[in-house]
Design a protein around this motif. Structure first.
Motif, short mmCIF file in Angstrom:
data_model
loop_
_atom_site.label_atom_id
_atom_site.label_comp_id
_atom_site.label_asym_id
_atom_site.label_seq_id
_atom_site.Cartn_x
_atom_site.Cartn_y
_atom_site.Cartn_z
N ARG A 80 129.95 -13.14 34.83
CA ARG A 80 129.28 -13.80 35.97
C ARG A 80 128.10 -12.97 36.44
NH1 ARG A 80 133.37 -16.95 39.53
NH2 ARG A 80 135.00 -17.36 38.01
N ARG A 81 127.03 -13.68 36.78
CA ARG A 81 125.90 -12.98 37.40
C ARG A 81 126.17 -12.82 38.87
NH1 ARG A 81 119.93 -13.70 35.68
NH2 ARG A 81 119.76 -12.56 37.63
N ALA A 82 126.31 -11.61 39.34
CA ALA A 82 126.56 -11.35 40.75
C ALA A 82 126.25 -9.89 41.04
CB ALA A 82 128.02 -11.64 41.09
N GLN A 83 125.60 -9.65 42.15
CA GLN A 83 125.31 -8.27 42.55
C GLN A 83 126.41 -7.77 43.47
OE1 GLN A 83 121.32 -7.34 43.53
NE2 GLN A 83 121.82 -5.33 44.34
N VAL A 84 127.07 -6.72 43.04
CA VAL A 84 128.14 -6.15 43.86
C VAL A 84 127.50 -5.29 44.95
CG1 VAL A 84 130.09 -4.53 43.83
CG2 VAL A 84 129.80 -6.21 41.98
N PHE A 85 127.89 -5.57 46.22
CA PHE A 85 127.31 -4.75 47.29
C PHE A 85 128.35 -3.87 47.97
CE2 PHE A 85 128.01 -8.97 49.24
CZ PHE A 85 128.88 -8.64 50.27
N GLY A 86 129.61 -4.02 47.61
CA GLY A 86 130.63 -3.17 48.21
C GLY A 86 131.95 -3.30 47.48
N VAL A 87 132.76 -2.25 47.57
CA VAL A 87 134.12 -2.31 47.02
C VAL A 87 135.07 -1.64 48.01
CG1 VAL A 87 133.37 -2.25 44.59
CG2 VAL A 87 133.92 -0.11 45.75
N ASP A 88 136.34 -2.03 47.92
CA ASP A 88 137.38 -1.34 48.68
C ASP A 88 138.43 -0.92 47.66
OD1 ASP A 88 139.40 -0.44 50.24
OD2 ASP A 88 139.54 -2.23 51.51
#
Ligand SMILES: Cc1cc2nc3c(=O)[nH]c(=O)nc-3n(C[C@H](O)[C@H](O)[C@H](O)COP(=O)(O)OP(=O)(O)OC[C@H]3O[C@@H](n4cnc5c(N)ncnc54)[C@H](O)[C@@H]3O)c2cc1C
Length: 317
Positions: A80-88
């Motif tokens: 998938r094209r998606a920009q990750v801006f955060g993770v937990d």
């Protein structure tokens, strides 16, 4: 917004991420690859890759990467094209945040490469998140009816500029040189009615107040003096050579050089999180090394998720 669960979520669709996905998919693990843009990673921008074993020395990095991606998808990976801006990364299930949705997995792999850069324009760090952004798909809608600036000439700048034309009243596009005439995407951006292209122009300063960005100073190469421009958003797309780790915050350990710390299995200091490829800031940044990292992490993940003591080899059919 939708929440998608998987066994493995891989952030970054370069050679590291794609080879990891190929192995985890073949191991029957539900695998999602989240990739900001398939055209902007280090392999994607490599004109010709003559030293990747087994492929034609005429092959472009982009073509090799497409093969890797297609192979991972053919084994079941969900790209998938998606920009990750955060993770937990707390707890057993890791959460990954993108503008397109939230993803949860027991194994998180970070593979975003090393084309990042430190905030270098005056005012950039100060107004980050208050008018300065690196993601139009994340933040573009905040600028409906407002004037914004896009800084940079790479493919990401062009695509993100197009995204902004849907929201902003005017998109000021600053490039230090003239976009190539055969670059159809760049030419298309310049013909948008709400785009003003500032060629051969440098961003000198980002200004603002307590509420955020209020304007920029720019300088054309042919002019002596700087010029003021009133904008409320500044979207910066320039490449550097720093591991891209901003979305991780301080949730894993880093080396002094900014690379993510890993062990022999590519595991980070957080259980259930792996780091592969250039994000480790390895001394030898090569596509084959990144692919190898992906394989090692995938086998370790298979062992981790299936509570096996040993590594199950992939060549037993
Ligand atoms: C100009 C150049 C020439 C090179 N030539 C060669 C060569 O000839 N031979 C060779 O072996 N190696 C070469 N390399 C090195 C090689 O390309 C890298 O070592 C390799 O691509 C690293 O792979 P990676 O998967 O770690 O990162 P990358 O290939 O950089 O891929 C990272 C991916 O992560 C994505 N991403 C970034 N941030 C996010 C985010 N927040 N959310 C979601 N996705 C994100 C990017 O869009 C990209 O698709 C070259 C590199 C460069 C820059």
């Amino acid at each position: 917004m939708e929440t998608i669960e998987a066994d493995v979520v891989i952030v970054g669709g370069g050679p590291a991420g794609c080879s990891c996905a190929l192995y985890t998919s073949r191991a029957d693990l539900k695998t999602v690859i989240l990739d900001k843009n398939p055209d902007v990673g280090a392999l994607a921008i490599t004109h010709q890759i003559a030293n990747y074993p087994g492929v034609s020395s005429e092959m472009s990095g982009e073509a090799l990467l497409a093969l890797m991606r297609e192979q991972a998808v053919s084994f079941g990976s969900d790209y998938r094209r998606a920009q990750v801006f955060g993770v937990d990364v707390n707890g057993e299930w890791k959460t990954v945040y993108t503008p397109e949705g939230t993803f949860k997995a027991r194994a998180l792999v970070v593979a975003t490469g090393a084309l990042g850069r430190p905030a270098s324009f005056k005012g950039e760090a100060e107004y980050l998140g208050r008018g300065v952004s690196y993601c139009a798909t994340c933040d573009g809608a905040f600028y409906k009816g407002r004037e914004v600036a896009v800084v940079g000439a790479n493919k990401e700048a062009v695509e993100e500029g197009q995204v902004l034309t849907k929201f902003a009243s005017r998109v000021h596009w600053l490039t230090t040189s003239d976009p190539k005439e055969d670059d159809a995407h760049a030419q298309a951006l310049m013909t948008q009615p709400n785009v003003q292209h500032w060629s051969r122009t440098r961003l000198m300063l980002i200004e603002g107040d307590d509420a955020g960005v209020t304007g920029i100073k720019l300088k054309n190469r042919t002019q002596e003096t700087e010029q003021d421009l009133a904008v409320e958003g500044v979207f910066v797309y320039m490449s550097g050579s720093k591991p891209i780790t901003d979305f991780l915050g301080d949730q894993v350990a880093f080396k002094e050089d900014g690379g993510v710390v890993v062990d022999d299995f590519m595991a980070t200091t957080v259980d259930g999180v792996w780091a592969i490829g250039d994000i480790r800031n390895t001394p030898f940044k090569q596509a084959v090394v990144a692919a190898s990292d992906g394989c090692i992490a995938a086998m370790a993940i298979d062992r981790f998720l299936n509570s096996r003591k040993g590594i199950r080899v992939d060549w037993v059919h």
